[in-house]
Design an enzyme around this catalytic site. Structure first.
Site, PDB file in Angstrom:
ATOM      1  N   THR A  41       2.571 -10.383   7.378  1.00  0.00           N
ATOM      2  CA  THR A  41       2.519  -9.791   8.719  1.00  0.00           C
ATOM      3  C   THR A  41       1.099  -9.437   9.116  1.00  0.00           C
ATOM      4  O   THR A  41       0.660  -9.713  10.235  1.00  0.00           O
ATOM      5  CB  THR A  41       3.408  -8.538   8.775  1.00  0.00           C
ATOM      6  OG1 THR A  41       4.773  -8.917   8.612  1.00  0.00           O
ATOM      7  CG2 THR A  41       3.243  -7.808  10.101  1.00  0.00           C
ATOM      8  N   ALA A 181       4.641   6.419  19.983  1.00  0.00           N
ATOM      9  CA  ALA A 181       3.206   6.669  20.132  1.00  0.00           C
ATOM     10  C   ALA A 181       2.511   6.718  18.788  1.00  0.00           C
ATOM     11  O   ALA A 181       1.581   7.501  18.570  1.00  0.00           O
ATOM     12  CB  ALA A 181       2.969   7.967  20.905  1.00  0.00           C
ATOM     13  N   ASP A 312       4.696  -2.039   1.338  1.00  0.00           N
ATOM     14  CA  ASP A 312       5.666  -1.445   2.262  1.00  0.00           C
ATOM     15  C   ASP A 312       7.052  -1.298   1.651  1.00  0.00           C
ATOM     16  O   ASP A 312       7.901  -0.606   2.210  1.00  0.00           O
ATOM     17  CB  ASP A 312       5.771  -2.294   3.530  1.00  0.00           C
ATOM     18  CG  ASP A 312       4.517  -2.232   4.384  1.00  0.00           C
ATOM     19  OD1 ASP A 312       3.557  -1.540   3.993  1.00  0.00           O
ATOM     20  OD2 ASP A 312       4.491  -2.882   5.453  1.00  0.00           O
ATOM     21  N   LEU A 319       0.479   0.701   4.926  1.00  0.00           N
ATOM     22  CA  LEU A 319      -0.883   0.310   5.269  1.00  0.00           C
ATOM     23  C   LEU A 319      -1.304  -0.866   4.399  1.00  0.00           C
ATOM     24  O   LEU A 319      -1.039  -0.882   3.195  1.00  0.00           O
ATOM     25  CB  LEU A 319      -1.842   1.481   5.055  1.00  0.00           C
ATOM     26  CG  LEU A 319      -1.567   2.742   5.892  1.00  0.00           C
ATOM     27  CD1 LEU A 319      -2.415   3.897   5.405  1.00  0.00           C
ATOM     28  CD2 LEU A 319      -1.819   2.467   7.367  1.00  0.00           C
ATOM     29  N   HIS A 444     -31.251   8.198  10.985  1.00  0.00           N
ATOM     30  CA  HIS A 444     -31.294   8.681  12.376  1.00  0.00           C
ATOM     31  C   HIS A 444     -31.922   7.616  13.259  1.00  0.00           C
ATOM     32  O   HIS A 444     -32.939   7.026  12.898  1.00  0.00           O
ATOM     33  CB  HIS A 444     -32.127   9.961  12.464  1.00  0.00           C
ATOM     34  CG  HIS A 444     -32.324  10.447  13.863  1.00  0.00           C
ATOM     35  ND1 HIS A 444     -31.321  11.076  14.577  1.00  0.00           N
ATOM     36  CD2 HIS A 444     -33.395  10.358  14.706  1.00  0.00           C
ATOM     37  CE1 HIS A 444     -31.775  11.376  15.786  1.00  0.00           C
ATOM     38  NE2 HIS A 444     -33.033  10.952  15.890  1.00  0.00           N
TER      39      HIS A 444
END
Length: 465
Positions: A41, A181, A312, A319, A444
């Site tokens: 899947t 949702a 699963d 996941l 940075h």
């Protein structure tokens, strides 16, 4: 009859990884797959194609709505949906073909057909009108999961659909209703909302991404609403009736009011269930729990000697990366090595924009466990890189043990949260502290500085906030 050390049934991220690791450890390995392409899947109709569409739709949305803020003038962004779908399909093909090459590289026998347990140490493969049996000292079950169907709203592949059909619309639906949702509903809703569909989401629970930190869920919902999505929370879908070329969907609100929404398509995304039907599980008396997941011990062994299960099919979040790690661990255990998965450090991501990513415990979960908690927050709007990108929405939250400073969880809503969460996973894997993160030099300007500042904020030491 061919004989193998390991036979893996299912070639998704759990199965094909288990096969590769088994072969790496010197075990003669077979991989059995019922579908035409390897990858399960995730690669074919899940993780990969959905991310391709999410990326394409985000660029389209940015061109139509955000480019002008950068001084880039686009007269009118046009959509070639067919080309977008072709790109998605090409990516899927390249990756699934790549798995085939990995099988050849590792000398894994790929056997097409439906695999099932047919006796002790034996697997039957049915395909192409023929059946054959192979022998295997160990069998790893990795068949994955399928979408949950609502009994009063059956999938028809046209109007009432799963995420599979939502990945291949021939045109943008004018109105799309999403039931659920969670990650799948929010991601697919985001794709079609960006491409011009009017998207309405109905969810039984009181917030979106119900598994997430409450603050992160709220921030994400507000961001998606600002993009045009509509949410009806604490609401339960009751049914759907034909209405012209589309449907009229009825749902009940928290207050008991009945409302209807007209739409062209209904995407049902209320979860997935383990694919434990067939595969000889009943005949071999493989034990299942009350949710029809395969019961395994901490070494992925079922109650049937020589039979293992991962992904699963067993407990835990559904996941792809969790399945892959279990595949590695199961293969190592079969080879006599100490395979292990740290379930306290499994990241979870929702690939909307902004993205939501988390690992470990929320503040509420930590308190429920009786742990002393302290936390720090830092917002992307105070980050120079986020400002230069034009993506300032969201924040990072670091949850730590108030006594030991050990990081218990990290939660992010913001740009590229899916990439940023890896730092948090690494820190938790090595039992690091919030101070460790805060004292680590971050380049940075980068988005990752928000993680550093949130870690410093745990002890009120944030420099820029």
């Amino acid at each position: 009859m061919d004989t193998f050390d390991v036979a893996v049934i299912g070639s998704g991220p759990g199965g094909y990884v288990a096969a590769i690791r088994s072969a790496q450890l010197g075990l003669k390995t077979a991989l059995i797959e019922k579908d035409a392409r390897l990858g399960g899947t995730c690669l074919n109709v899940g993780c990969i194609p959905s991310k391709a569409l999410l990326e394409s739709s985000e660029l389209f949305y940015a061109a139509a709505n955000n480019f002008s803020t950068h001084g880039i003038l686009v007269e009118k962004a046009g959509l070639d949906l067919g080309k977008m779908m072709s790109r998605k399909d090409r990516i899927v093909k390249e990756l699934t073909d790549g798995i085939g090459l990995l099988m050849k590289k590792n000398k894994i026998a790929v056997i097409p057909g439906m695999g099932s347990l047919s006796g002790p140490g034996r697997v039957r493969i049915d395909g192409g009108g023929e059946s054959r049996d192979i022998e295997a000292k160990s069998v790893i079950l990795a068949m994955g999961s399928v979408p949950v169907e609502l009994p009063f709203m059956k999938f028809d592949g046209s109007n009432i659909i799963t995420s599979t059909e939502a990945l291949s619309f021939e045109k943008v639906p004018e109105r799309l209703l999403v039931v659920g949702a969670g990650a799948i509903g929010l991601e697919m809703g985001s794709v079609w909302n960006r491409l011009g569909s009017e998207v309405t989401v109905v969810e039984m629970l009181p917030r979106v991404a119900p598994f997430a930190d409450k603050q992160m869920s709220t921030v994400l919902q507000r961001a998606l609403e600002s993009q045009g999505m509509t949410f009806h929370l604490k609401s339960k879908v009751k049914g759907a009736q034909p209405e012209g070329d589309g449907l009229s969907v009825t749902f009940e609100t928290e207050k008991g009011e009945t409302r209807t929404v007209s739409c062209d398509k209904v995407l049902v995304a209320v979860g997935r269930r383990p694919l434990t039907d067939g595969a000889g599980l009943k005949e071999m008396h493989v034990a299942l729990d009350e949710q029809r997941r395969i019961q395994v011990d901490d070494r992925y062994r079922t109650n049937v000697p020589g039979v293992y299960a991962i992904g699963d099919l067993i407990r835990g979040p559904m996941l792809a990366h969790k399945a892959s790690e279990e595949g590695v661990a199961a293969a190592e255990i079969i080879a006599g090595k100490p395979g292990h998965v740290n379930y306290n450090a499994v990241p979870n991501v929702v690939y909307t924009w902004p993205e939501l990513a988390q690992v470990g415990l929320t503040e509420a979960e930590a308190k429920e466990k009786g742990l002393p908690v302290k936390s720090g927050r830092f917002y992307f709007k105070a980050n120079g890189r986020a400002k230069s990108l034009g993506d300032e929405e969201g924040l990072v939250k670091v949850v730590a043990n108030a006594d030991t400073d050990r990081v218990l969880g990290v939660h992010i809503v913001g740009p590229r949260a899916s990439d940023m969460i890896a730092e948090a996973v690494s820190v938790m894997e090595f039992a690091g502290s919030a101070e460790d993160v805060g004292r680590t030099i971050h380049a940075h300007p980068t988005l990752s500085e928000v993680v550093k500042e949130a870690a410093l904020a745990v002890d009120r030491k944030a420099i820029h906030g």
